[in-house]
Design an enzyme around this catalytic site. Structure first.
Site, short mmCIF file in Angstrom:
data_model
loop_
_atom_site.label_atom_id
_atom_site.label_comp_id
_atom_site.label_asym_id
_atom_site.label_seq_id
_atom_site.Cartn_x
_atom_site.Cartn_y
_atom_site.Cartn_z
N ASN A 9 0.87 -1.18 0.00
CA ASN A 9 0.00 0.00 0.00
C ASN A 9 0.90 1.23 0.00
OD1 ASN A 9 -1.80 2.05 0.50
ND2 ASN A 9 -2.38 1.34 2.55
N TRP A 10 0.95 1.88 -1.14
CA TRP A 10 1.85 3.03 -1.25
C TRP A 10 1.29 4.29 -0.60
CZ3 TRP A 10 4.63 3.16 -6.73
CH2 TRP A 10 5.52 2.08 -6.79
N LYS A 11 0.00 4.25 -0.23
CA LYS A 11 -0.64 5.43 0.39
C LYS A 11 -0.42 6.66 -0.50
CE LYS A 11 -0.07 3.12 4.79
NZ LYS A 11 0.10 3.19 6.23
N HIS A 93 -9.27 1.13 5.18
CA HIS A 93 -8.00 1.34 5.88
C HIS A 93 -8.24 2.27 7.07
CE1 HIS A 93 -3.89 2.45 6.75
NE2 HIS A 93 -3.52 1.39 6.05
N GLU A 95 -6.63 4.65 8.13
CA GLU A 95 -6.38 6.06 7.82
C GLU A 95 -7.62 6.69 7.18
OE1 GLU A 95 -2.77 5.42 5.65
OE2 GLU A 95 -1.75 4.87 7.52
N GLU A 163 -4.81 -4.94 10.75
CA GLU A 163 -3.81 -3.89 10.90
C GLU A 163 -4.06 -3.13 12.21
OE1 GLU A 163 -2.01 -2.74 6.81
OE2 GLU A 163 -3.66 -1.41 7.25
N GLY A 169 3.09 2.21 10.84
CA GLY A 169 4.09 3.27 10.73
C GLY A 169 4.84 3.58 12.01
N SER A 209 3.96 -2.13 10.25
CA SER A 209 5.41 -2.19 10.49
C SER A 209 6.04 -3.53 10.11
CB SER A 209 5.73 -1.85 11.96
OG SER A 209 5.36 -0.51 12.24
N GLY A 231 5.19 1.36 4.38
CA GLY A 231 6.49 1.97 4.13
C GLY A 231 7.49 1.06 3.43
P1 13P Z 1 3.41 0.37 7.55
O1 13P Z 1 3.90 -0.92 6.93
O2 13P Z 1 4.12 1.58 7.01
O3 13P Z 1 3.39 0.29 9.04
O4 13P Z 1 1.88 0.57 7.06
C1 13P Z 1 1.02 -0.49 7.20
C2 13P Z 1 -0.24 -0.15 6.49
O5 13P Z 1 -0.99 0.71 6.91
C3 13P Z 1 -0.53 -0.85 5.24
O6 13P Z 1 -1.83 -0.62 4.80
#
Ligand code: 13P
Length: 249
Positions: A9-11, A93, A95, A163, A169, A209, A231
């Site tokens: 997931n590149w966000k 997600h 977020e 998640e 993150g 993470s 990430g």
């Molecule tokens: P990280 O791997 O950066 O912690 O993010 C996880 C995530 O939210 C994937 O959707």
């Protein structure tokens, strides 16, 4: 048997220069023993699909609207994702749940529309640190799972990603026992709702993470069928060893 899935997931990261990472990833894994999915920002979808050349690397969106079309400025429909060559979409997600007040009911409506458009949905669930510390994790996950997952789900079109919000993150991850507890619980719930056949074929990803250093330990946990990586999916040099760990799990 469930085929393992490594999803990135590149966000809100990446401009055209990032397409080189997709080329490098395919070079590192020309014939992967697991499914590969990268969900870049919407602006890169078309170019990413071209870069993937109909090969094993699947490209997906990060969200879609619950309606098929209409006056929804700034939104993207499931049909548009399909049209550009995306094969999957991340939904719910944390977020988006936090930043756009998306509820599990919203997520279910989006997933239904995405299934109708022929997309595989990666539905995200997760508890906050306060909820975990109050020992409410399984209640929260159980409610999110039953409300967010639509009846249109099958073993092929549904993937669930656990998640924990506090692990995203942050560099913090749950212990293998904590991950296993949630994944076993989700498996039982899915089997109860959809029957053993479908319930056992839905893939369950862990996210939060995940790094090359902790991937093997996480992939050894029961009912972990892969990862949703943020990430560490941005650079092929980080994501490739995670894929390798999944292939060897
Ligand atoms: P990280 O791997 O950066 O912690 O993010 C996880 C995530 O939210 C994937 O959707």
């Amino acid at each position: 048997m469930r085929r393992k899935l490594a999803a990135g997931n590149w966000k809100m990261n990446g401009t055209s220069a990032a397409l080189g990472e997709l080329a490098a990833l395919q070079e590192a894994h020309p014939d992967p023993a697991v499914d590969l999915l990268i969900c870049p920002p919407a602006t890169l979808l078309s170019a990413a699909v071209q870069e993937a050349h109909n090969g094993p690397l699947m490209i997906g969106g990060q969200d879609c609207h619950e309606k098929t079309d209409g006056a929804h400025t700034g939104d993207i429909s499931a049909e548009m994702l399909r049209d550009v060559g995306a094969r999957a979409v991340i939904l719910g997600h944390s977020e988006r749940r936090a930043g756009y007040h998306e509820t599990s009911e919203d997520v279910r409506a989006k997933a239904r529309t995405a299934h109708a458009a022929g997309l595989m949905t990666v539905i995200c669930l997760g508890e906050s640190l306060i909820q975990r510390e109050a020992t409410n994790t399984l209640d929260i996950i159980g409610a999110q799972l039953s409300l967010s997952v639509p009846d249109t789900s099958t073993g092929e079109n549904l993937v669930v990603a656990y998640e924990p919000i506090w692990a995203i993150g942050s560099g913090q991850t749950p212990t293998p026992d904590q991950i296993g507890e949630v994944h076993d619980f989700m498996r039982t719930r899915l089997e109860r709702r959809f029957g053993a056949g479908v319930g056992r074929s839905v893939r369950l990803l862990y996210g939060g993470s995940v790094k090359p250093e902790n991937a093997a330990e996480i992939f050894a946990v029961s009912n972990v069928d892969g990862a949703l990586v943020g990430g560490a999916s941005l650079k092929a040099a980080d994501f490739a060893p995670i894929i390798r760990a999944l292939e060897n799990a």
